[in-house]
Design a protein around this motif. Structure first.
Motif, PDB file in Angstrom:
ATOM      1  N   ASP A 102       0.817  -1.213   0.000  1.00  0.00           N
ATOM      2  CA  ASP A 102       0.000   0.000   0.000  1.00  0.00           C
ATOM      3  C   ASP A 102       0.852   1.265   0.000  1.00  0.00           C
ATOM      4  O   ASP A 102       0.395   2.326  -0.436  1.00  0.00           O
ATOM      5  CB  ASP A 102      -0.924  -0.026   1.218  1.00  0.00           C
ATOM      6  CG  ASP A 102      -2.111   0.904   1.075  1.00  0.00           C
ATOM      7  OD1 ASP A 102      -2.598   1.069  -0.063  1.00  0.00           O
ATOM      8  OD2 ASP A 102      -2.560   1.448   2.090  1.00  0.00           O
ATOM      9  N   SER A 103       2.080   1.140   0.470  1.00  0.00           N
ATOM     10  CA  SER A 103       2.970   2.308   0.537  1.00  0.00           C
ATOM     11  C   SER A 103       3.964   2.357  -0.624  1.00  0.00           C
ATOM     12  O   SER A 103       4.819   3.249  -0.664  1.00  0.00           O
ATOM     13  CB  SER A 103       3.744   2.298   1.861  1.00  0.00           C
ATOM     14  OG  SER A 103       4.555   1.141   1.971  1.00  0.00           O
ATOM     15  N   ALA A 104       3.847   1.421  -1.560  1.00  0.00           N
ATOM     16  CA  ALA A 104       4.787   1.374  -2.685  1.00  0.00           C
ATOM     17  C   ALA A 104       4.478   2.490  -3.671  1.00  0.00           C
ATOM     18  O   ALA A 104       3.380   2.555  -4.235  1.00  0.00           O
ATOM     19  CB  ALA A 104       4.712   0.022  -3.372  1.00  0.00           C
ATOM     20  N   ASP A 105       5.431   3.369  -3.877  1.00  0.00           N
ATOM     21  CA  ASP A 105       5.240   4.518  -4.770  1.00  0.00           C
ATOM     22  C   ASP A 105       4.979   4.055  -6.202  1.00  0.00           C
ATOM     23  O   ASP A 105       5.678   3.194  -6.724  1.00  0.00           O
ATOM     24  CB  ASP A 105       6.475   5.417  -4.750  1.00  0.00           C
ATOM     25  CG  ASP A 105       6.638   6.156  -3.429  1.00  0.00           C
ATOM     26  OD1 ASP A 105       5.633   6.272  -2.707  1.00  0.00           O
ATOM     27  OD2 ASP A 105       7.764   6.603  -3.141  1.00  0.00           O
ATOM     28  N   GLY A 106       3.977   4.654  -6.816  1.00  0.00           N
ATOM     29  CA  GLY A 106       3.705   4.396  -8.214  1.00  0.00           C
ATOM     30  C   GLY A 106       2.817   3.213  -8.501  1.00  0.00           C
ATOM     31  O   GLY A 106       2.561   2.905  -9.667  1.00  0.00           O
ATOM     32  N   TYR A 107       2.326   2.540  -7.460  1.00  0.00           N
ATOM     33  CA  TYR A 107       1.486   1.364  -7.650  1.00  0.00           C
ATOM     34  C   TYR A 107       0.188   1.494  -6.862  1.00  0.00           C
ATOM     35  O   TYR A 107       0.180   2.007  -5.740  1.00  0.00           O
ATOM     36  CB  TYR A 107       2.214   0.088  -7.191  1.00  0.00           C
ATOM     37  CG  TYR A 107       3.469  -0.194  -7.965  1.00  0.00           C
ATOM     38  CD1 TYR A 107       3.419  -0.785  -9.217  1.00  0.00           C
ATOM     39  CD2 TYR A 107       4.714   0.157  -7.442  1.00  0.00           C
ATOM     40  CE1 TYR A 107       4.582  -1.034  -9.934  1.00  0.00           C
ATOM     41  CE2 TYR A 107       5.874  -0.089  -8.154  1.00  0.00           C
ATOM     42  CZ  TYR A 107       5.797  -0.681  -9.402  1.00  0.00           C
ATOM     43  OH  TYR A 107       6.949  -0.922 -10.110  1.00  0.00           O
ATOM     44  N   SER A 128      11.529  -1.644 -11.284  1.00  0.00           N
ATOM     45  CA  SER A 128      10.859  -0.921 -10.203  1.00  0.00           C
ATOM     46  C   SER A 128      10.008  -1.842  -9.344  1.00  0.00           C
ATOM     47  O   SER A 128       9.855  -1.628  -8.138  1.00  0.00           O
ATOM     48  CB  SER A 128       9.968   0.179 -10.792  1.00  0.00           C
ATOM     49  OG  SER A 128      10.737   1.127 -11.504  1.00  0.00           O
ATOM     50  N   LEU A 129       9.437  -2.879  -9.961  1.00  0.00           N
ATOM     51  CA  LEU A 129       8.530  -3.769  -9.236  1.00  0.00           C
ATOM     52  C   LEU A 129       9.257  -4.742  -8.318  1.00  0.00           C
ATOM     53  O   LEU A 129       8.829  -4.973  -7.179  1.00  0.00           O
ATOM     54  CB  LEU A 129       7.671  -4.551 -10.236  1.00  0.00           C
ATOM     55  CG  LEU A 129       6.716  -5.575  -9.632  1.00  0.00           C
ATOM     56  CD1 LEU A 129       5.652  -4.895  -8.790  1.00  0.00           C
ATOM     57  CD2 LEU A 129       6.083  -6.426 -10.732  1.00  0.00           C
ATOM     58  N   VAL A 130      10.339  -5.326  -8.793  1.00  0.00           N
ATOM     59  CA  VAL A 130      11.018  -6.368  -8.015  1.00  0.00           C
ATOM     60  C   VAL A 130      11.446  -5.887  -6.628  1.00  0.00           C
ATOM     61  O   VAL A 130      11.284  -6.627  -5.644  1.00  0.00           O
ATOM     62  CB  VAL A 130      12.199  -6.960  -8.810  1.00  0.00           C
ATOM     63  CG1 VAL A 130      13.072  -7.841  -7.910  1.00  0.00           C
ATOM     64  CG2 VAL A 130      11.682  -7.766  -9.993  1.00  0.00           C
ATOM     65  N   PRO A 131      11.969  -4.672  -6.474  1.00  0.00           N
ATOM     66  CA  PRO A 131      12.284  -4.228  -5.110  1.00  0.00           C
ATOM     67  C   PRO A 131      11.068  -4.190  -4.184  1.00  0.00           C
ATOM     68  O   PRO A 131      11.199  -4.442  -2.978  1.00  0.00           O
ATOM     69  CB  PRO A 131      12.865  -2.823  -5.328  1.00  0.00           C
ATOM     70  CG  PRO A 131      13.424  -2.857  -6.711  1.00  0.00           C
ATOM     71  CD  PRO A 131      12.461  -3.706  -7.492  1.00  0.00           C
ATOM     72  N   VAL A 132       9.901  -3.897  -4.730  1.00  0.00           N
ATOM     73  CA  VAL A 132       8.675  -3.929  -3.919  1.00  0.00           C
ATOM     74  C   VAL A 132       8.383  -5.359  -3.487  1.00  0.00           C
ATOM     75  O   VAL A 132       8.070  -5.623  -2.318  1.00  0.00           O
ATOM     76  CB  VAL A 132       7.491  -3.343  -4.699  1.00  0.00           C
ATOM     77  CG1 VAL A 132       6.197  -3.476  -3.892  1.00  0.00           C
ATOM     78  CG2 VAL A 132       7.748  -1.890  -5.061  1.00  0.00           C
ATOM     79  N   LEU A 133       8.493  -6.287  -4.425  1.00  0.00           N
ATOM     80  CA  LEU A 133       8.252  -7.694  -4.098  1.00  0.00           C
ATOM     81  C   LEU A 133       9.264  -8.203  -3.075  1.00  0.00           C
ATOM     82  O   LEU A 133       8.912  -8.958  -2.161  1.00  0.00           O
ATOM     83  CB  LEU A 133       8.310  -8.550  -5.363  1.00  0.00           C
ATOM     84  CG  LEU A 133       7.304  -8.201  -6.464  1.00  0.00           C
ATOM     85  CD1 LEU A 133       7.495  -9.111  -7.667  1.00  0.00           C
ATOM     86  CD2 LEU A 133       5.871  -8.289  -5.934  1.00  0.00           C
ATOM     87  N   ARG A 134      10.509  -7.762  -3.225  1.00  0.00           N
ATOM     88  CA  ARG A 134      11.529  -8.198  -2.271  1.00  0.00           C
ATOM     89  C   ARG A 134      11.230  -7.645  -0.874  1.00  0.00           C
ATOM     90  O   ARG A 134      11.345  -8.369   0.125  1.00  0.00           O
ATOM     91  CB  ARG A 134      12.906  -7.759  -2.752  1.00  0.00           C
ATOM     92  CG  ARG A 134      14.032  -8.332  -1.888  1.00  0.00           C
ATOM     93  CD  ARG A 134      15.401  -7.913  -2.385  1.00  0.00           C
ATOM     94  NE  ARG A 134      16.446  -8.514  -1.569  1.00  0.00           N
ATOM     95  CZ  ARG A 134      17.278  -9.470  -1.974  1.00  0.00           C
ATOM     96  NH1 ARG A 134      17.201  -9.945  -3.198  1.00  0.00           N
ATOM     97  NH2 ARG A 134      18.186  -9.955  -1.150  1.00  0.00           N
TER      98      ARG A 134
END
Length: 276
Positions: free
Chosen positions: A199-204, A256-262
């Motif tokens: 929910d806090s991931a920028d841009g998503y 950009s997405l993978v760091p969020v998943l990590r």
């Protein structure tokens, strides 16, 4: 240790399994792309492109083993058998559009099989036994092993889908669709911590227990009272790939997405470490 389940001699194994060292298993049931020749020969040309695959999900989570998580991933297409459906055919979302354990139509409602070539009841039962059952036997065995070693287990079920599929939902899907079977599949504190990362991931855009609340794996194995916790993340494919055929991976988007998943997986691991 990589373990492969071989069936019928040289046939391609129905899953790839890498055992982890922590009480977390990442399950990837829809990334598989293999369709045996005898099945493919009965499919339409567009179905042989397997457009409803959860494309590149194993690649997105290839850091999971490095973090100590186990990984269980299908090798065969969901058109061979859908590992995230009830084996007796109970609808995943009663009253809504659903696809079967052996789907006969694609997400766009076009037929998978040529006229007269759809599987009959005996073939459905056979594919459940040779492809669905081994995956779930391994999944259940690993959950039991983790509980025996650590006292609890967490299963993270990783998925993706096209951002717009009118058959299943109106308009464009949020980017990050987190599911906990409407709060019944996991400890609410784990769910809250994990969803905060998304929910806090920028841009998503992110949603908790929206259209995708969790499939069969999340619902069937999740039993917080028995210390088995299951979570599902359904990614909108527009966040990391080109959605039209040939379904190309986009490193610029995935970067950009993978760091969020990590960060998400690390937060789940942090919760498990606090439990030990």
């Amino acid at each position: 240790v990589l373990l492969f389940m071989a069936i019928f001699g040289a046939a391609i194994a129905p899953y790839r399994f890498e055992q982890g060292t922590i009480p977390l298993l990442v399950s990837i049931p829809h990334d598989g792309q293999h369709v045996p020749d005898e099945i493919a020969a009965r499919m339409t040309g567009s179905a042989r492109e397997i457009p409803d695959t959860d494309w590149h999900v194993q690649r997105l989570y290839d850091f999971a083993g490095e973090l100590g998580a186990g990984v269980l991933a299908a090798t065969h297409s969901r058109y061979v058998v859908d590992l995230n459906r009830d084996p007796v055919g109970q609808a995943l979302y009663p009253g809504a559009e659903n696809t079967e354990i052996l789907p006969i139509t694609m997400f766009d409602r076009e037929p998978i099989y040529l006229a007269g070539e759809a599987p009959d009841a005996s073939e459905i039962a056979a594919r459940v036994e040779t492809h669905w059952r081994p995956y779930h036997d391994r999944l259940a065995a690993e959950i039991d092993r983790l509980r025996a070693r650590f006292g609890f287990a967490v299963v993270f079920d990783a998925h993706s889908i096209r951002s717009e599929v009118p058959r299943f939902f109106d308009g464009r899907l949020p980017d990050l669709n987190f599911g906990t079977a409407s709060g019944t599949s996991t400890d609410p504190r784990l769910a809250a911590r994990a969803f905060t990362v998304l929910d806090s991931a920028d841009g998503y855009s992110a949603i908790l227990d929206g259209r995708f609340t969790g499939g069969y794996i999340t619902r069937h194995y999740g039993a917080p009272s028995e210390d088995v916790h299951t979570l599902q993340l359904e990614l909108s494919q527009r966040t990391y790939m080109n959605e039209p055929h040939p379904f190309d991976f986009r490193p610029d988007l995935a970067g950009s997405l993978v760091p969020v998943l990590r960060r998400l997986i690390e937060e789940v691991i942090s919760w498990t470490q606090e439990r030990r």
